[in-house]
Design an enzyme around this catalytic site. Structure first.
Site, PDB file in Angstrom:
ATOM      1  N   ILE A  36      10.640 -31.433  10.977  1.00 33.28           N
ATOM      2  CA  ILE A  36      11.391 -31.165  12.428  1.00 33.28           C
ATOM      3  C   ILE A  36      12.414 -32.291  12.384  1.00 33.28           C
ATOM      4  O   ILE A  36      13.540 -32.330  12.869  1.00 33.28           O
ATOM      5  CB  ILE A  36      10.330 -31.208  13.495  1.00 33.28           C
ATOM      6  CG1 ILE A  36       9.628 -29.839  13.117  1.00 33.28           C
ATOM      7  CG2 ILE A  36      11.104 -31.151  14.767  1.00 33.28           C
ATOM      8  CD1 ILE A  36       8.335 -29.763  14.245  1.00 33.28           C
ATOM      9  N   ASN A 125      -5.198 -37.181  17.250  1.00 34.42           N
ATOM     10  CA  ASN A 125      -3.763 -37.439  17.881  1.00 34.42           C
ATOM     11  C   ASN A 125      -3.921 -38.249  19.277  1.00 34.42           C
ATOM     12  O   ASN A 125      -2.771 -38.792  19.412  1.00 34.42           O
ATOM     13  CB  ASN A 125      -3.068 -35.833  18.211  1.00 34.42           C
ATOM     14  CG  ASN A 125      -2.716 -35.254  16.777  1.00 34.42           C
ATOM     15  OD1 ASN A 125      -1.607 -35.969  16.425  1.00 34.42           O
ATOM     16  ND2 ASN A 125      -3.049 -34.414  16.475  1.00 34.42           N
ATOM     17  N   HIS A 208       1.299 -24.914  25.421  1.00 33.73           N
ATOM     18  CA  HIS A 208       2.022 -24.704  24.118  1.00 33.73           C
ATOM     19  C   HIS A 208       0.755 -24.205  22.902  1.00 33.73           C
ATOM     20  O   HIS A 208       0.589 -25.188  22.252  1.00 33.73           O
ATOM     21  CB  HIS A 208       2.735 -25.604  23.750  1.00 33.73           C
ATOM     22  CG  HIS A 208       3.519 -25.380  22.106  1.00 33.73           C
ATOM     23  ND1 HIS A 208       4.424 -24.150  21.954  1.00 33.73           N
ATOM     24  CD2 HIS A 208       3.301 -26.109  20.943  1.00 33.73           C
ATOM     25  CE1 HIS A 208       4.467 -24.340  20.630  1.00 33.73           C
ATOM     26  NE2 HIS A 208       4.193 -25.422  20.159  1.00 33.73           N
TER      27      HIS A 208
END
Length: 348
Positions: A36, A125, A208
């Protein structure tokens, strides 16, 4: 490791070198040499995100083991000779990469590996984004900063980063649901035989993730009700909603890799609209909740928003959710609460 490359082209297009135009802004990108990040850098440098009159300095963060790859990406950026690109910072240290940042796109995140439980992924994370939140708090430009979290689980990663940046307004953090929004627009345009620009007042609620709720109930196509135009609730419930929710998995199944170009394009859209406004149109952003529509305060929750021409967003108010919508809303809200609970010991 920290390397700064500066430019001073003499072409007519380089208005800043000739003393005209705007001062450069600093755009930090994490995971800059990843899929990305690679798609993002060149579009930002060409002016797609902030406009053709805004010079930029790219500040790229990578892991120590990926610095050689980042060097190659930087060489390619050099070779493009972008007139707007005034410098490149390459670093494996968050505080260096975020120094003076006006924009931060947090793309890099730990992917889920085989056998890894979701809770383990959340915690892995949480450690990454707590470090990055602290670094933003210490070195970014707090007065201008806009943060977009792209790395998954994006909503909860945004929460973690924001909680670790106590001196930055939590409303300066956001998570990306624009990709979901764009996916929905494309599906609706195809179904109605219209252009994506004909679809208005469509939105994504919540996380999301596969619990997100793509909501067409307030939407219009060429000014007419989407619900009435489609006139097929079975398609909406059994086809449209699952397609948007599961589109990422479908792309992985088809190409063997996760969404990259479409994710980068959505990030560009998100930041451009957050900076310059939406001209009265709705878009979807996962932002800090103050309790709107019953979303728990402090969550990063996707809402329909309108952004003014000064870059201030406002949640669309006064919408009435029907029973089906409320059930979907509650499901995604509960998932976000569960995610927050899973990392609570790592939250300040």
């Amino acid at each position: 490791m920290n390397k700064i490359l500066t430019r001073s082209f003499s072409t007519g297009a380089n208005f800043f070198a000739s003393g005209k135009g705007k001062a450069p802004v600093r755009v930090a990108i994490t995971g800059a040499s990843g899929q990305i990040g690679y798609q993002l850098l060149f579009r930002i440098a060409s002016g797609d995100m902030l406009g053709k009159d805004q010079p930029i300095i790219l500040q790229c963060l990578e892991l120590p083991g990926a610095m050689n790859s980042l060097k190659g990406v930087s060489m390619e950026l050099d070779d493009c000779a972008f007139p707007l690109l005034k410098g490149i910072v390459q670093s494996d240290k968050p505080e260096e990469a975020f120094a003076g940042a006006d924009y931060a796109l947090l793309v890099g995140a730990r992917p889920r590996s085989k056998g890894m439980e979701r809770g383990d992924l959340l915690k892995a994370n949480a450690e990454i984004f707590s470090v990055q939140g602290k670094a933003l708090d210490k070195s970014a430009n707090r007065d201008t900063l806009r943060v977009l979290v792209v790395g998954n689980p994006a909503n909860t990663n945004a929460l973690i980063a924001a909680r670790n940046a106590p001196n930055i307004d939590p409303k300066r953090f956001s998570a990306m649901t624009r990709l979901d929004h764009n996916r929905g627009l494309a599906q609706l345009a195809d179904k109605t035989g219209s252009a994506v620009t004909d679809i208005e007042k469509f939105c994504i609620w919540g996380n999301h993730s596969a619990t997100q709720y793509p909501d067409i109930n307030f939407g219009t196509v060429k000014g007419k009700s989407l619900v009435d135009t489609i006139n097929d609730q079975k398609w909406v419930k059994d086809n449209f909603i699952p397609t948007v929710q599961q589109r990422g998995a479908a792309i992985i199944a088809a190409r063997g890799l996760s969404s990259a170009a479409s994710a980068a394009s959505a990030a560009i859209d998100h930041m451009r609209d957050w900076t310059y406004g939406t001209n009265g149109q709705w878009t979807s952003m996962a932002i800090y909740s103050e309790g709107e529509y019953g979303a728990d305060k402090g969550l990063y929750f996707s809402f329909p928003v309108i952004v003014d021409n000064k870059g201030k967003y406002e949640i669309v108010k006064g919408l009435k959710l029907d029973q089906f919508s409320q059930e979907r809303f509650d499901a995604t809200r509960k998932e976000l609460l569960s995610e927050m609970d899973g990392v609570k010991e790592l939250l300040p």
